[in-house]
Motif scaffolding. Sequence first.
Motif, PDB file in Angstrom:
ATOM      1  N   LYS A  27       0.815  -1.216   0.000  1.00  0.00           N
ATOM      2  CA  LYS A  27       0.000   0.000   0.000  1.00  0.00           C
ATOM      3  C   LYS A  27       0.851   1.269   0.000  1.00  0.00           C
ATOM      4  N   GLY A  28       2.029   1.168  -0.603  1.00  0.00           N
ATOM      5  CA  GLY A  28       2.898   2.325  -0.746  1.00  0.00           C
ATOM      6  C   GLY A  28       3.806   2.593   0.428  1.00  0.00           C
ATOM      7  N   ARG A  29       3.783   1.734   1.439  1.00  0.00           N
ATOM      8  CA  ARG A  29       4.623   1.976   2.623  1.00  0.00           C
ATOM      9  C   ARG A  29       6.102   1.754   2.337  1.00  0.00           C
ATOM     10  N   TRP A  30       6.401   0.919   1.356  1.00  0.00           N
ATOM     11  CA  TRP A  30       7.781   0.604   1.000  1.00  0.00           C
ATOM     12  C   TRP A  30       7.982   0.790  -0.495  1.00  0.00           C
ATOM     13  N   VAL A  31       9.208   1.080  -0.866  1.00  0.00           N
ATOM     14  CA  VAL A  31       9.590   1.109  -2.273  1.00  0.00           C
ATOM     15  C   VAL A  31      10.570  -0.043  -2.490  1.00  0.00           C
ATOM     16  N   ASN A  32      10.145  -0.995  -3.295  1.00  0.00           N
ATOM     17  CA  ASN A  32      10.979  -2.149  -3.586  1.00  0.00           C
ATOM     18  C   ASN A  32      12.018  -1.782  -4.644  1.00  0.00           C
ATOM     19  N   CYS A  33      13.286  -2.109  -4.383  1.00  0.00           N
ATOM     20  CA  CYS A  33      14.365  -1.806  -5.329  1.00  0.00           C
ATOM     21  C   CYS A  33      15.150  -3.079  -5.640  1.00  0.00           C
ATOM     22  N   ALA A  34      15.399  -3.297  -6.928  1.00  0.00           N
ATOM     23  CA  ALA A  34      16.222  -4.425  -7.364  1.00  0.00           C
ATOM     24  C   ALA A  34      17.166  -3.934  -8.447  1.00  0.00           C
ATOM     25  N   ALA A  35      18.463  -3.926  -8.144  1.00  0.00           N
ATOM     26  CA  ALA A  35      19.491  -3.491  -9.091  1.00  0.00           C
ATOM     27  C   ALA A  35      20.197  -4.726  -9.636  1.00  0.00           C
ATOM     28  N   ILE A  36      20.220  -4.858 -10.956  1.00  0.00           N
ATOM     29  CA  ILE A  36      20.798  -6.037 -11.594  1.00  0.00           C
ATOM     30  C   ILE A  36      22.040  -5.642 -12.375  1.00  0.00           C
ATOM     31  N   VAL A  37      23.125  -6.366 -12.140  1.00  0.00           N
ATOM     32  CA  VAL A  37      24.384  -6.173 -12.864  1.00  0.00           C
ATOM     33  C   VAL A  37      24.688  -7.474 -13.596  1.00  0.00           C
ATOM     34  N   ALA A  38      24.780  -7.382 -14.933  1.00  0.00           N
ATOM     35  CA  ALA A  38      24.989  -8.581 -15.756  1.00  0.00           C
ATOM     36  C   ALA A  38      26.434  -8.694 -16.208  1.00  0.00           C
ATOM     37  N   ARG A  39      26.954  -9.904 -16.149  1.00  0.00           N
ATOM     38  CA  ARG A  39      28.257 -10.258 -16.710  1.00  0.00           C
ATOM     39  C   ARG A  39      27.995 -11.385 -17.701  1.00  0.00           C
ATOM     40  N   HIS A  40      27.593 -11.025 -18.907  1.00  0.00           N
ATOM     41  CA  HIS A  40      27.106 -12.009 -19.862  1.00  0.00           C
ATOM     42  C   HIS A  40      28.157 -13.057 -20.224  1.00  0.00           C
ATOM     43  N   ASP A  41      29.421 -12.679 -20.149  1.00  0.00           N
ATOM     44  CA  ASP A  41      30.469 -13.639 -20.492  1.00  0.00           C
ATOM     45  C   ASP A  41      30.616 -14.733 -19.441  1.00  0.00           C
ATOM     46  N   GLN A  42      29.982 -14.544 -18.270  1.00  0.00           N
ATOM     47  CA  GLN A  42      30.074 -15.531 -17.200  1.00  0.00           C
ATOM     48  C   GLN A  42      28.912 -16.523 -17.208  1.00  0.00           C
ATOM     49  N   TYR A  43      27.979 -16.345 -18.139  1.00  0.00           N
ATOM     50  CA  TYR A  43      26.834 -17.248 -18.196  1.00  0.00           C
ATOM     51  C   TYR A  43      27.313 -18.690 -18.367  1.00  0.00           C
ATOM     52  N   GLY A  44      26.734 -19.580 -17.565  1.00  0.00           N
ATOM     53  CA  GLY A  44      27.066 -20.994 -17.656  1.00  0.00           C
ATOM     54  C   GLY A  44      28.175 -21.440 -16.736  1.00  0.00           C
ATOM     55  N   SER A  45      28.820 -20.500 -16.044  1.00  0.00           N
ATOM     56  CA  SER A  45      29.880 -20.862 -15.102  1.00  0.00           C
ATOM     57  C   SER A  45      29.274 -21.184 -13.735  1.00  0.00           C
ATOM     58  N   THR A  46      30.130 -21.490 -12.788  1.00  0.00           N
ATOM     59  CA  THR A  46      29.682 -21.754 -11.419  1.00  0.00           C
ATOM     60  C   THR A  46      30.126 -20.605 -10.532  1.00  0.00           C
ATOM     61  N   TYR A  47      29.188 -20.002  -9.819  1.00  0.00           N
ATOM     62  CA  TYR A  47      29.533 -18.886  -8.944  1.00  0.00           C
ATOM     63  C   TYR A  47      30.140 -19.428  -7.655  1.00  0.00           C
ATOM     64  N   GLU A  48      31.312 -18.942  -7.328  1.00  0.00           N
ATOM     65  CA  GLU A  48      31.994 -19.369  -6.108  1.00  0.00           C
ATOM     66  C   GLU A  48      31.627 -18.417  -4.971  1.00  0.00           C
ATOM     67  N   GLY A  49      31.026 -18.923  -3.952  1.00  0.00           N
ATOM     68  CA  GLY A  49      30.630 -18.100  -2.814  1.00  0.00           C
ATOM     69  C   GLY A  49      29.152 -18.228  -2.516  1.00  0.00           C
ATOM     70  N   SER A  50      28.715 -17.487  -1.508  1.00  0.00           N
ATOM     71  CA  SER A  50      27.323 -17.547  -1.083  1.00  0.00           C
ATOM     72  C   SER A  50      26.408 -16.953  -2.135  1.00  0.00           C
ATOM     73  N   TRP A  51      25.249 -17.578  -2.320  1.00  0.00           N
ATOM     74  CA  TRP A  51      24.283 -17.084  -3.294  1.00  0.00           C
ATOM     75  C   TRP A  51      23.455 -15.926  -2.750  1.00  0.00           C
ATOM     76  N   ALA A  52      23.391 -15.794  -1.452  1.00  0.00           N
ATOM     77  CA  ALA A  52      22.579 -14.727  -0.860  1.00  0.00           C
ATOM     78  C   ALA A  52      23.281 -14.224   0.400  1.00  0.00           C
ATOM     79  N   VAL A  53      23.699 -12.964   0.373  1.00  0.00           N
ATOM     80  CA  VAL A  53      24.412 -12.403   1.511  1.00  0.00           C
ATOM     81  C   VAL A  53      24.192 -10.892   1.541  1.00  0.00           C
ATOM     82  N   ARG A  54      24.095 -10.332   2.726  1.00  0.00           N
ATOM     83  CA  ARG A  54      23.939  -8.882   2.851  1.00  0.00           C
ATOM     84  C   ARG A  54      25.307  -8.226   2.699  1.00  0.00           C
ATOM     85  N   VAL A  55      25.358  -7.149   1.912  1.00  0.00           N
ATOM     86  CA  VAL A  55      26.632  -6.501   1.604  1.00  0.00           C
ATOM     87  C   VAL A  55      26.523  -5.002   1.875  1.00  0.00           C
TER      88      VAL A  55
END
Length: 365
Positions: A243-271
């Motif tokens: 009801k407008g109390r919050w503004v949801n924000c999602a910032a996406i940064v793409a590294r297209h050359d990394q598609y198909g690789s395995t990400y090393e590290g935690s998949w979800a972490v506060r930074v």
Amino acid sequence: MSNPKLTVAIIGGGIGGLSFAVALLKARNDVVIDIYEAGETFSELGAGLNLWPRVLEVLHSFGLEDELYKYAGPPGLYKKMKFMKADQPEGIYWGEAPANMHGIHRADFLKVFVNHTTTGCTSHFSKKLLSYEDAAGRPVTLKFADGTTATCDLLVGADGVKSAVRSNMYSQIADEMEKAGRPSDVVQSMKNCMKPIWAGSIIYRQLIPREVLEKAFPDHVALDNPTFFQGKSKFLITYPISKGRWVNCAAIVARHDQYGSTYEGSWAVRVTNDVLAEEYANWDPAATTLIHLMDSPIRWVMNTVEYLPTYASGRVAILGDAAHAMTTYQAAGAMQAVEVTVTRTFRSRKSLTEGARTASFSRLC
């Protein structure tokens, strides 16, 4: 003597799994549904969801619109999404979506479905699936990490991108192909479907209180309008929720050359905000204001799976993130799970009969 009811096991109590359960309950009165959730309760991580008209139509057909508006606010509260080329000091608005969109918190959206599965479904918690057996002439047998087992006539995997159901399904498909003498590269392609891969993108997400944004930028477009700030290999999508109390924000940064690789590290972490602010330096002030207010975002690593030649095998099927037919660049992954799940459930309801106990799931879906 009446035929016994068909037993359906759903692995995963997220939006995909619960929307399927509700759809099946609405479509049939001759099924028994068991939901197996790995967590201790139904919970949904993340922040906001955007609901487009097609999904609202689905919820309306289920009679769920009143509950939806209870959490998200009435239809007139929301507007069309605006689009801005924002990777420059002064951005350019270039268009808007053809329809209004509705913003809601993921946890509230899940509640709408939870409320409709308390009767008609049996929920089991702390049940992490390890494997299943789908042997002819016998019920499908489920094996859980706590040492327990269960059986069902049909198994639906809605257990996320790390899906144990998908992993077991494609392991079995690969074994059958290998025994049949299929080429090794074909067998390997099936094995590649078992585990997720990095899509080459990272999402930074945070909810900003409305009053905080108003203080920093009193007439900010995102206070009332869903807005899509776009740039090369980056974008920021934002919309009001609750009801407008919050503004949801999602910032996406793409590294297209990394598609198909395995990400090393935690998949979800506060930074911290440092890396994010650097990525969006010199963007339009409307965008950079939001970026700087995201002072402690959660970094989500976007993972997907290889192209899947099938979503069903024998009496087993997968849906939602377990199938992951698309990456969530338009923040529409959960809504795709709802729309596709509901549509295919109602399309298949005439086929969901006693014969399903021995039939192929692909014939039903």
